[in-house]
Design a protein around this motif. Structure first.
Motif, PDB file in Angstrom:
ATOM      1  N   ARG A 211       0.732  -1.397   0.227  1.00 56.09           N
ATOM      2  CA  ARG A 211       0.168   0.111  -0.214  1.00 56.09           C
ATOM      3  C   ARG A 211       1.075   0.924   0.231  1.00 56.09           C
ATOM      4  O   ARG A 211       1.667   1.601   0.356  1.00 56.09           O
ATOM      5  CB  ARG A 211      -0.813   0.065   1.485  1.00 56.09           C
ATOM      6  N   PHE A 212       0.521   2.266  -0.804  1.00 56.09           N
ATOM      7  CA  PHE A 212       1.763   3.443  -1.085  1.00 56.09           C
ATOM      8  C   PHE A 212       0.362   4.874   0.080  1.00 56.09           C
ATOM      9  O   PHE A 212       1.324   5.642  -0.230  1.00 56.09           O
ATOM     10  CB  PHE A 212       2.118   3.482  -2.048  1.00 56.09           C
ATOM     11  N   GLY A 213      -1.033   4.414   0.116  1.00 55.31           N
ATOM     12  CA  GLY A 213      -1.689   5.460   0.232  1.00 55.31           C
ATOM     13  C   GLY A 213      -1.029   6.284   2.142  1.00 55.31           C
ATOM     14  O   GLY A 213      -0.466   5.458   2.571  1.00 55.31           O
ATOM     15  N   SER A 214      -2.250   7.212   2.158  1.00 48.63           N
ATOM     16  CA  SER A 214      -1.418   7.848   3.979  1.00 48.63           C
ATOM     17  C   SER A 214      -2.535   6.662   4.784  1.00 48.63           C
ATOM     18  O   SER A 214      -2.515   5.453   4.210  1.00 48.63           O
ATOM     19  CB  SER A 214      -2.309   9.104   3.817  1.00 48.63           C
ATOM     20  N   ALA A 218      -7.154   3.857   2.493  1.00 51.75           N
ATOM     21  CA  ALA A 218      -7.848   2.224   2.372  1.00 51.75           C
ATOM     22  C   ALA A 218      -7.210   1.100   3.738  1.00 51.75           C
ATOM     23  O   ALA A 218      -6.567   0.721   3.109  1.00 51.75           O
ATOM     24  CB  ALA A 218      -7.618   2.055   1.091  1.00 51.75           C
ATOM     25  N   LEU A 221      -8.450  -3.743  -0.438  1.00 50.37           N
ATOM     26  CA  LEU A 221      -8.492  -3.017  -1.730  1.00 50.37           C
ATOM     27  C   LEU A 221     -10.167  -4.698  -2.092  1.00 50.37           C
ATOM     28  O   LEU A 221     -10.164  -5.476  -1.247  1.00 50.37           O
ATOM     29  CB  LEU A 221      -7.533  -3.874  -3.125  1.00 50.37           C
ATOM     30  N   ILE A 225     -10.284  -6.662  -7.852  1.00 52.49           N
ATOM     31  CA  ILE A 225      -9.075  -5.809  -8.464  1.00 52.49           C
ATOM     32  C   ILE A 225      -7.627  -6.083  -7.404  1.00 52.49           C
ATOM     33  O   ILE A 225      -6.699  -6.274  -8.228  1.00 52.49           O
ATOM     34  CB  ILE A 225      -8.449  -4.020  -7.729  1.00 52.49           C
TER      35      ILE A 225
ATOM     36  N   LYS B  31     -18.293   2.222   8.453  1.00 54.28           N
ATOM     37  CA  LYS B  31     -16.780   2.377   8.424  1.00 54.28           C
ATOM     38  C   LYS B  31     -16.840   3.485   8.338  1.00 54.28           C
ATOM     39  O   LYS B  31     -16.303   4.598   8.052  1.00 54.28           O
ATOM     40  CB  LYS B  31     -15.996   1.112   7.640  1.00 54.28           C
ATOM     41  N   ASP B  35     -14.777   7.172   8.472  1.00 53.49           N
ATOM     42  CA  ASP B  35     -14.062   7.853   7.720  1.00 53.49           C
ATOM     43  C   ASP B  35     -14.113   9.315   7.233  1.00 53.49           C
ATOM     44  O   ASP B  35     -13.445   9.969   7.328  1.00 53.49           O
ATOM     45  CB  ASP B  35     -13.654   6.953   6.317  1.00 53.49           C
ATOM     46  N   THR B 109     -14.572   1.601  -7.266  1.00 55.63           N
ATOM     47  CA  THR B 109     -13.533   1.195  -7.104  1.00 55.63           C
ATOM     48  C   THR B 109     -12.763   1.784  -7.206  1.00 55.63           C
ATOM     49  O   THR B 109     -11.473   1.781  -6.518  1.00 55.63           O
ATOM     50  CB  THR B 109     -13.511  -0.439  -8.426  1.00 55.63           C
ATOM     51  N   ARG B 112     -11.376   4.156  -4.650  1.00 57.70           N
ATOM     52  CA  ARG B 112     -10.596   3.374  -2.814  1.00 57.70           C
ATOM     53  C   ARG B 112      -8.907   3.122  -3.567  1.00 57.70           C
ATOM     54  O   ARG B 112      -8.147   2.672  -3.185  1.00 57.70           O
ATOM     55  CB  ARG B 112     -11.573   2.147  -3.341  1.00 57.70           C
ATOM     56  N   LEU B 113      -8.895   2.596  -5.109  1.00 51.61           N
ATOM     57  CA  LEU B 113      -7.344   2.426  -5.567  1.00 51.61           C
ATOM     58  C   LEU B 113      -6.456   3.375  -5.134  1.00 51.61           C
ATOM     59  O   LEU B 113      -5.702   3.028  -5.456  1.00 51.61           O
ATOM     60  CB  LEU B 113      -8.067   1.521  -7.431  1.00 51.61           C
ATOM     61  N   ASP B 115      -6.121   5.413  -3.389  1.00 54.86           N
ATOM     62  CA  ASP B 115      -6.322   5.705  -2.412  1.00 54.86           C
ATOM     63  C   ASP B 115      -4.945   4.791  -2.005  1.00 54.86           C
ATOM     64  O   ASP B 115      -4.068   5.599  -1.012  1.00 54.86           O
ATOM     65  CB  ASP B 115      -7.491   6.041  -1.919  1.00 54.86           C
ATOM     66  N   TRP B 116      -5.054   3.590  -2.548  1.00 53.08           N
ATOM     67  CA  TRP B 116      -4.093   2.466  -1.969  1.00 53.08           C
ATOM     68  C   TRP B 116      -3.486   2.547  -2.324  1.00 53.08           C
ATOM     69  O   TRP B 116      -2.067   2.794  -1.706  1.00 53.08           O
ATOM     70  CB  TRP B 116      -4.747   0.873  -2.786  1.00 53.08           C
ATOM     71  N   PHE B 117      -3.046   3.392  -3.271  1.00 54.51           N
ATOM     72  CA  PHE B 117      -1.323   3.712  -3.235  1.00 54.51           C
ATOM     73  C   PHE B 117      -1.244   5.208  -4.205  1.00 54.51           C
ATOM     74  O   PHE B 117      -0.073   5.872  -4.084  1.00 54.51           O
ATOM     75  CB  PHE B 117      -1.477   3.049  -5.938  1.00 54.51           C
ATOM     76  N   GLY B 118      -2.106   5.970  -2.938  1.00 59.11           N
ATOM     77  CA  GLY B 118      -1.868   6.731  -2.687  1.00 59.11           C
ATOM     78  C   GLY B 118      -2.113   7.891  -4.075  1.00 59.11           C
ATOM     79  O   GLY B 118      -0.790   9.073  -3.775  1.00 59.11           O
ATOM     80  N   LYS B 135     -24.657   5.420  -4.652  1.00 56.13           N
ATOM     81  CA  LYS B 135     -22.964   4.029  -4.719  1.00 56.13           C
ATOM     82  C   LYS B 135     -21.867   4.083  -5.078  1.00 56.13           C
ATOM     83  O   LYS B 135     -21.189   3.089  -5.194  1.00 56.13           O
ATOM     84  CB  LYS B 135     -24.013   3.237  -6.542  1.00 56.13           C
ATOM     85  N   SER B 143     -13.177   6.174   1.123  1.00 57.76           N
ATOM     86  CA  SER B 143     -11.662   6.246   0.796  1.00 57.76           C
ATOM     87  C   SER B 143     -12.248   7.923  -0.012  1.00 57.76           C
ATOM     88  O   SER B 143     -10.867   8.563  -1.024  1.00 57.76           O
ATOM     89  CB  SER B 143     -11.488   5.249  -0.367  1.00 57.76           C
ATOM     90  N   GLN B 146     -10.064  10.708   0.837  1.00 57.58           N
ATOM     91  CA  GLN B 146      -8.488  10.447   0.679  1.00 57.58           C
ATOM     92  C   GLN B 146      -8.449  11.197  -1.317  1.00 57.58           C
ATOM     93  O   GLN B 146      -7.167  10.863  -1.162  1.00 57.58           O
ATOM     94  CB  GLN B 146      -8.237   9.272   1.061  1.00 57.58           C
ATOM     95  N   ALA B 224     -12.113  -0.006 -14.495  1.00 59.88           N
ATOM     96  CA  ALA B 224     -11.628  -0.665 -12.844  1.00 59.88           C
ATOM     97  C   ALA B 224      -9.926  -1.468 -12.735  1.00 59.88           C
ATOM     98  O   ALA B 224      -9.183  -1.531 -12.215  1.00 59.88           O
ATOM     99  CB  ALA B 224     -12.116  -0.432 -11.891  1.00 59.88           C
TER     100      ALA B 224
END
Lengths: 237, 237
Positions: A211-214, A218, A221, A225, B31, B35, B109, B112-113, B115-118, B135, B143, B146, B224
């Protein structure tokens, strides 16, 4: 023209119980129906609002199509197909195995992804959503005939295989350092609960997608994905 | 207790027009709501079926929650949040840019992706689905706070940037040979039409995700999923 009984029967196929009893399922959209026919799947009937070039097609009105469609905006083609008999399946090459994936869109997307990467076998635990669910069929975009979806007791399957078993866990080797072996099984868990403890015990190679985010970002995943990222690495040439 | 007017107002937020007018949107699920609050987003009201520990919460019955929820199985928490004012955005690092992505699940999605990778900035063409659509909010799994989703004229944005522009096309260099640069923009097209011709003209680096399946197999990947594979390669260390 479509009879009331036909409408009732087609709509009943939205339920797993009725699909199982009748051994039929519904596929909507020209591309999906054509792909299934091209792969030799047998249609019991094909309903169209404009001719589609199939000898067996039945012309119906747009209003009638709306009544039988499970889509918000119905397509011009709806096929009622026979569910193929589950054959023995190939154990060769990479295999994906799903543990309790319940979201139809996710399963459909995973089937399409398997097709893209030429993965022939998708093992589904018995509590995974039915691959003939209309939303799954829709999300596969015609890939359903290219991937053998096998519903079986996942724990017995894992117990009896000698293939290396990979699973995505929060603590594991980076997927960049340990890509899925060309004979490996990739285990993927449910959207809400991840992999069950019973299934986790069979993992030989725990892998993680870095994971590279803050810190606040998230925590996980989407399952489709995660599958895409792991397969993307596995097929790196 | 919830009034009829409150119910009407909350349900109206399922429509983009009403969200725009009231500058409010709905987030469901413990959640997601936590968040957003943690990230400093302002809730106008929080409806709960069991206490959630927030001073402003309003206890309602499960039946009332069902009436205001847009989910099939409603959660125990629903927050009505203010839409934050669109601020200037960071042009640094990798950026994703969407051209006409209309499926809410796909946009969620992708957020969220990111966010995961910053990835801090997601540029959305004006015909991309609204990121405050219920939706979409649901699929982001919290996410949304973020990632800065910026709705703008995509062509002007591309015209005025000096960052290298990547796009996934059927004919391009393999993503394994040409990963997304750390300052690159990744352009992704709509599910049904791909990238528009106008936007395609700005691509400097056409990239392709190699397909390994049979000739009859999948012709494309979900948007995605394509984003995930490209980002998975970009962040390979």
């Amino acid at each position: 023209m479509i009879t009331k009984n036909e409408i009732k029967r087609i709509k009943s196929l939205q339920n797993k119980k009725d699909r199982k009893e009748l051994q039929l399922f519904v596929a909507e959209g020209e591309k999906t129906v054509r792909d299934l026919l091209k792969s030799g799947w047998i249609a019991e009937s094909i309903y169209v609002t404009e001719s589609f070039g199939n000898a067996e097609e039945k012309l119906i009105s747009s209003k009638e199509m709306e009544r039988i469609s499970s889509l918000k905006s119905s397509s011009s083609v709806l096929g009622v197909f026979r569910i193929p008999i589950q054959q023995s399946f190939s154990h060769e090459g990479r295999i994906l195995a799903l543990d309790g994936v319940t979201d139809p869109g996710n399963l459909g997307t995973i089937i399409r992804l398997c097709d893209w990467f030429g993965i022939a076998t998708l093992i589904c635990s018995l509590d995974t959503v039915d691959c003939y669910n209309p939303k799954v069929v829709q999300a596969t975009m015609g890939s359903l005939s290219q991937v053998n979806c096998v519903y079986t007791d996942l724990v017995s399957f894992l117990k009896n295989t000698d293939k290396p078993i990979y699973g995505t866990l929060l603590a594991g080797s980076s997927v960049y350092d340990e890509p899925l072996d060309s004979e490996g099984i990739l285990l993927l868990g449910s959207e809400s609960h991840g992999l069950s403890e019973e299934v986790k015990a069979y993992i030989k190679h725990a892998i993680t997608i870095p994971r590279f985010g803050s810190e606040e970002g998230a925590e996980s995943l989407n399952v489709a994905i995660a599958a895409a990222i792991v397969l993307g690495q596995a097929f790196r040439t």
